[in-house]
Design a protein around this motif. Structure first.
Motif, PDB file in Angstrom:
ATOM      1  N   LEU A 151     -22.072  -3.561 -28.456  1.00 52.94           N
ATOM      2  CA  LEU A 151     -22.853  -3.524 -29.695  1.00 52.94           C
ATOM      3  C   LEU A 151     -23.615  -2.216 -29.842  1.00 52.94           C
ATOM      4  O   LEU A 151     -23.552  -1.561 -30.891  1.00 52.94           O
ATOM      5  N   TYR A 152     -24.331  -1.819 -28.803  1.00 58.38           N
ATOM      6  CA  TYR A 152     -25.127  -0.600 -28.937  1.00 58.38           C
ATOM      7  C   TYR A 152     -24.260   0.649 -28.808  1.00 58.38           C
ATOM      8  O   TYR A 152     -24.610   1.709 -29.346  1.00 58.38           O
ATOM      9  N   GLY A 153     -23.112   0.515 -28.138  1.00 62.61           N
ATOM     10  CA  GLY A 153     -22.147   1.610 -28.139  1.00 62.61           C
ATOM     11  C   GLY A 153     -21.556   1.810 -29.526  1.00 62.61           C
ATOM     12  O   GLY A 153     -21.370   2.942 -29.978  1.00 62.61           O
ATOM     13  N   ALA A 154     -21.278   0.696 -30.219  1.00 64.08           N
ATOM     14  CA  ALA A 154     -20.734   0.765 -31.579  1.00 64.08           C
ATOM     15  C   ALA A 154     -21.745   1.382 -32.549  1.00 64.08           C
ATOM     16  O   ALA A 154     -21.373   2.124 -33.458  1.00 64.08           O
ATOM     17  N   LYS A 155     -23.018   1.073 -32.335  1.00 64.19           N
ATOM     18  CA  LYS A 155     -24.062   1.672 -33.185  1.00 64.19           C
ATOM     19  C   LYS A 155     -24.084   3.191 -33.014  1.00 64.19           C
ATOM     20  O   LYS A 155     -24.202   3.940 -33.983  1.00 64.19           O
ATOM     21  N   SER A 156     -23.989   3.633 -31.773  1.00 67.93           N
ATOM     22  CA  SER A 156     -23.990   5.073 -31.500  1.00 67.93           C
ATOM     23  C   SER A 156     -22.746   5.727 -32.076  1.00 67.93           C
ATOM     24  O   SER A 156     -22.793   6.863 -32.557  1.00 67.93           O
ATOM     25  N   LEU A 157     -21.623   5.006 -32.038  1.00 69.59           N
ATOM     26  CA  LEU A 157     -20.365   5.546 -32.545  1.00 69.59           C
ATOM     27  C   LEU A 157     -20.443   5.823 -34.042  1.00 69.59           C
ATOM     28  O   LEU A 157     -19.872   6.811 -34.527  1.00 69.59           O
ATOM     29  N   VAL A 158     -21.146   4.964 -34.781  1.00 69.63           N
ATOM     30  CA  VAL A 158     -21.308   5.183 -36.221  1.00 69.63           C
ATOM     31  C   VAL A 158     -22.016   6.511 -36.470  1.00 69.63           C
ATOM     32  O   VAL A 158     -21.603   7.304 -37.330  1.00 69.63           O
ATOM     33  N   THR A 159     -23.069   6.770 -35.716  1.00 68.38           N
ATOM     34  CA  THR A 159     -23.828   8.017 -35.871  1.00 68.38           C
ATOM     35  C   THR A 159     -22.956   9.230 -35.558  1.00 68.38           C
ATOM     36  O   THR A 159     -22.975  10.235 -36.272  1.00 68.38           O
ATOM     37  N   ILE A 160     -22.181   9.127 -34.476  1.00 68.93           N
ATOM     38  CA  ILE A 160     -21.321  10.245 -34.063  1.00 68.93           C
ATOM     39  C   ILE A 160     -20.243  10.520 -35.107  1.00 68.93           C
ATOM     40  O   ILE A 160     -20.001  11.675 -35.496  1.00 68.93           O
ATOM     41  N   MET A 161     -19.591   9.458 -35.591  1.00 70.31           N
ATOM     42  CA  MET A 161     -18.515   9.634 -36.574  1.00 70.31           C
ATOM     43  C   MET A 161     -19.063  10.132 -37.908  1.00 70.31           C
ATOM     44  O   MET A 161     -18.394  10.883 -38.617  1.00 70.31           O
ATOM     45  N   SER A 162     -20.272   9.731 -38.248  1.00 75.70           N
ATOM     46  CA  SER A 162     -20.904  10.233 -39.463  1.00 75.70           C
ATOM     47  C   SER A 162     -21.219  11.720 -39.325  1.00 75.70           C
ATOM     48  O   SER A 162     -21.046  12.494 -40.277  1.00 75.70           O
ATOM     49  N   LEU A 163     -21.656  12.113 -38.145  1.00 77.14           N
ATOM     50  CA  LEU A 163     -21.991  13.510 -37.884  1.00 77.14           C
ATOM     51  C   LEU A 163     -20.763  14.401 -38.032  1.00 77.14           C
ATOM     52  O   LEU A 163     -20.834  15.512 -38.580  1.00 77.14           O
ATOM     53  N   PHE A 164     -19.615  13.899 -37.586  1.00 77.55           N
ATOM     54  CA  PHE A 164     -18.373  14.670 -37.664  1.00 77.55           C
ATOM     55  C   PHE A 164     -17.589  14.360 -38.940  1.00 77.55           C
ATOM     56  O   PHE A 164     -16.448  14.812 -39.093  1.00 77.55           O
ATOM     57  N   GLU A 165     -18.194  13.564 -39.841  1.00 78.79           N
ATOM     58  CA  GLU A 165     -17.602  13.220 -41.133  1.00 78.79           C
ATOM     59  C   GLU A 165     -16.207  12.596 -40.984  1.00 78.79           C
ATOM     60  O   GLU A 165     -15.292  12.874 -41.773  1.00 78.79           O
ATOM     61  N   ASN A 166     -16.055  11.775 -39.974  1.00 77.85           N
ATOM     62  CA  ASN A 166     -14.807  11.043 -39.762  1.00 77.85           C
ATOM     63  C   ASN A 166     -14.831   9.788 -40.627  1.00 77.85           C
ATOM     64  O   ASN A 166     -15.596   8.861 -40.377  1.00 77.85           O
ATOM     65  N   GLN A 167     -13.973   9.738 -41.636  1.00 78.32           N
ATOM     66  CA  GLN A 167     -14.013   8.659 -42.617  1.00 78.32           C
ATOM     67  C   GLN A 167     -13.603   7.294 -42.059  1.00 78.32           C
ATOM     68  O   GLN A 167     -13.878   6.267 -42.681  1.00 78.32           O
ATOM     69  N   TRP A 168     -12.955   7.278 -40.895  1.00 80.89           N
ATOM     70  CA  TRP A 168     -12.636   6.002 -40.286  1.00 80.89           C
ATOM     71  C   TRP A 168     -13.899   5.245 -39.877  1.00 80.89           C
ATOM     72  O   TRP A 168     -13.873   4.027 -39.677  1.00 80.89           O
ATOM     73  N   GLY A 169     -14.988   5.965 -39.765  1.00 86.74           N
ATOM     74  CA  GLY A 169     -16.235   5.336 -39.359  1.00 86.74           C
ATOM     75  C   GLY A 169     -16.762   4.318 -40.363  1.00 86.74           C
ATOM     76  O   GLY A 169     -17.543   3.435 -40.009  1.00 86.74           O
ATOM     77  N   LYS A 170     -16.315   4.423 -41.618  1.00 87.24           N
ATOM     78  CA  LYS A 170     -16.861   3.521 -42.629  1.00 87.24           C
ATOM     79  C   LYS A 170     -16.341   2.096 -42.495  1.00 87.24           C
ATOM     80  O   LYS A 170     -16.867   1.186 -43.141  1.00 87.24           O
ATOM     81  N   ILE A 171     -15.307   1.880 -41.664  1.00 90.95           N
ATOM     82  CA  ILE A 171     -14.841   0.507 -41.453  1.00 90.95           C
ATOM     83  C   ILE A 171     -15.537  -0.149 -40.267  1.00 90.95           C
ATOM     84  O   ILE A 171     -15.301  -1.327 -39.981  1.00 90.95           O
ATOM     85  N   LEU A 172     -16.393   0.606 -39.581  1.00 85.06           N
ATOM     86  CA  LEU A 172     -17.152   0.031 -38.462  1.00 85.06           C
ATOM     87  C   LEU A 172     -18.242  -0.890 -39.001  1.00 85.06           C
ATOM     88  O   LEU A 172     -18.812  -0.647 -40.075  1.00 85.06           O
ATOM     89  N   LEU A 173     -18.544  -1.922 -38.251  1.00 89.22           N
ATOM     90  CA  LEU A 173     -19.503  -2.929 -38.699  1.00 89.22           C
ATOM     91  C   LEU A 173     -20.863  -2.332 -39.031  1.00 89.22           C
ATOM     92  O   LEU A 173     -21.417  -2.568 -40.111  1.00 89.22           O
ATOM     93  N   PHE A 174     -21.415  -1.549 -38.103  1.00 85.54           N
ATOM     94  CA  PHE A 174     -22.799  -1.103 -38.263  1.00 85.54           C
ATOM     95  C   PHE A 174     -22.963   0.029 -39.285  1.00 85.54           C
ATOM     96  O   PHE A 174     -24.084   0.446 -39.559  1.00 85.54           O
ATOM     97  N   ALA A 175     -21.855   0.493 -39.835  1.00 88.33           N
ATOM     98  CA  ALA A 175     -21.959   1.416 -40.969  1.00 88.33           C
ATOM     99  C   ALA A 175     -22.202   0.643 -42.258  1.00 88.33           C
ATOM    100  O   ALA A 175     -22.554   1.230 -43.281  1.00 88.33           O
TER     101      ALA A 175
END
Length: 254
Positions: free
Chosen positions: A181-205
């Motif tokens: 859960l907390y790894g997934a939260k961090s992943l949203v921040t990282i993918m947003s930082l690199f503007e990876n659009q796949w991040g928008k399908i993650l739950l915590f986004a």
């Protein structure tokens, strides 16, 4: 079904973690309000509405307790070998499963009500009843944040519940829940930082619906309220559906 839910409530209230959680929430609110009373604000005097709104920033305490309960709800039954006592009753596995999940969701509601009632009470005690023209808007903002937070905590508890159904050992279910859960939260921040659009399908986004009103913009382009609602519902169906499938298939010869 109602009797099963009552029994789950009784078991939950007998657990040490429940009593510890409620006690810690009282201590936490007291210490937080006392600290804010001692620290001057650059925005003027604190009011009960300010304190109530500030309490939403530390919702992680509710997340932790909800995940702990969710991750141990089923796994504890197998670990302590009490699951047989449930299954020999004239109730189906589906009834047992639903009674546990409904109790978990109700527990999250109880946590939120208890936490924010405490917040309001300590706000009144330490900061008085001073209100102004902005108070109404501040309370409205706060309740919108609380609603969004509740959705996120329920989803976190649901994932932990799935882990509880997957593992027989409560500690493994708990550790796995927190790491993912907390790894997934961090992943949203990282993918947003690199503007990876796949991040928008993650739950915590998608769990923070206030990003479409006053907290925006959302972390990824192309997101909308309906999109986030779809992603949250899809994750909910997956978590609960997988938890039920695992519980239904689980061998009870422990």
């Amino acid at each position: 079904m109602l009797q099963l839910i009552k029994n789950e409530h009784k078991k939950l209230m007998k657990q040490k973690i429940t009593i510890i959680a409620l006690g810690l929430l009282v201590v936490f609110q007291f210490m937080m309000s006392l600290t804010m009373k001692q620290v001057p604000s650059s925005l003027g005097e604190y009011t009960v509405a300010n304190y109530f709104a500030y309490s939403t920033n530390v919702v992680f305490v509710l997340q932790v307790f909800a995940v702990v309960i969710g991750a141990t709800m089923i796994s504890t039954e197998f670990q302590k070998r009490t699951i047989k006592f449930l299954l020999i009753r004239p109730k189906t596995r589906l009834h047992i499963f639903l009674s546990k999940y409904i109790t978990l969701v109700l527990f999250v509601i109880y946590l939120f009500v208890f936490y924010y009632v405490l917040s309001f009470i300590f706000g009144l005690i330490f900061f008085g009843t001073q209100f102004n023209e902005d108070t109404g808007r501040l309370f409205q903002y706060t309740f919108e944040v609380i609603g969004s937070e509740w959705i996120e905590v329920v989803m976190m508890a649901s994932f932990a519940f799935m882990c509880s159904s997957l593992f027989r050992n409560s500690l493994i279910a708990l550790v796995t829940s927190f790491l993912v859960l907390y790894g997934a939260k961090s992943l949203v921040t990282i993918m947003s930082l690199f503007e990876n659009q796949w991040g928008k399908i993650l739950l915590f986004a998608n769990t923070d619906f206030t990003q479409y009103s006053f907290q925006g913009p959302p972390p990824f382009d192309g997101m909308s309220v309906l999109f986030s609602l779809f992603i949250v519902v899809a994750h909910f169906v997956f978590f609960v559906g997988t938890a039920w499938l695992l519980f239904w298939k689980r061998d009870v010869n422990v």
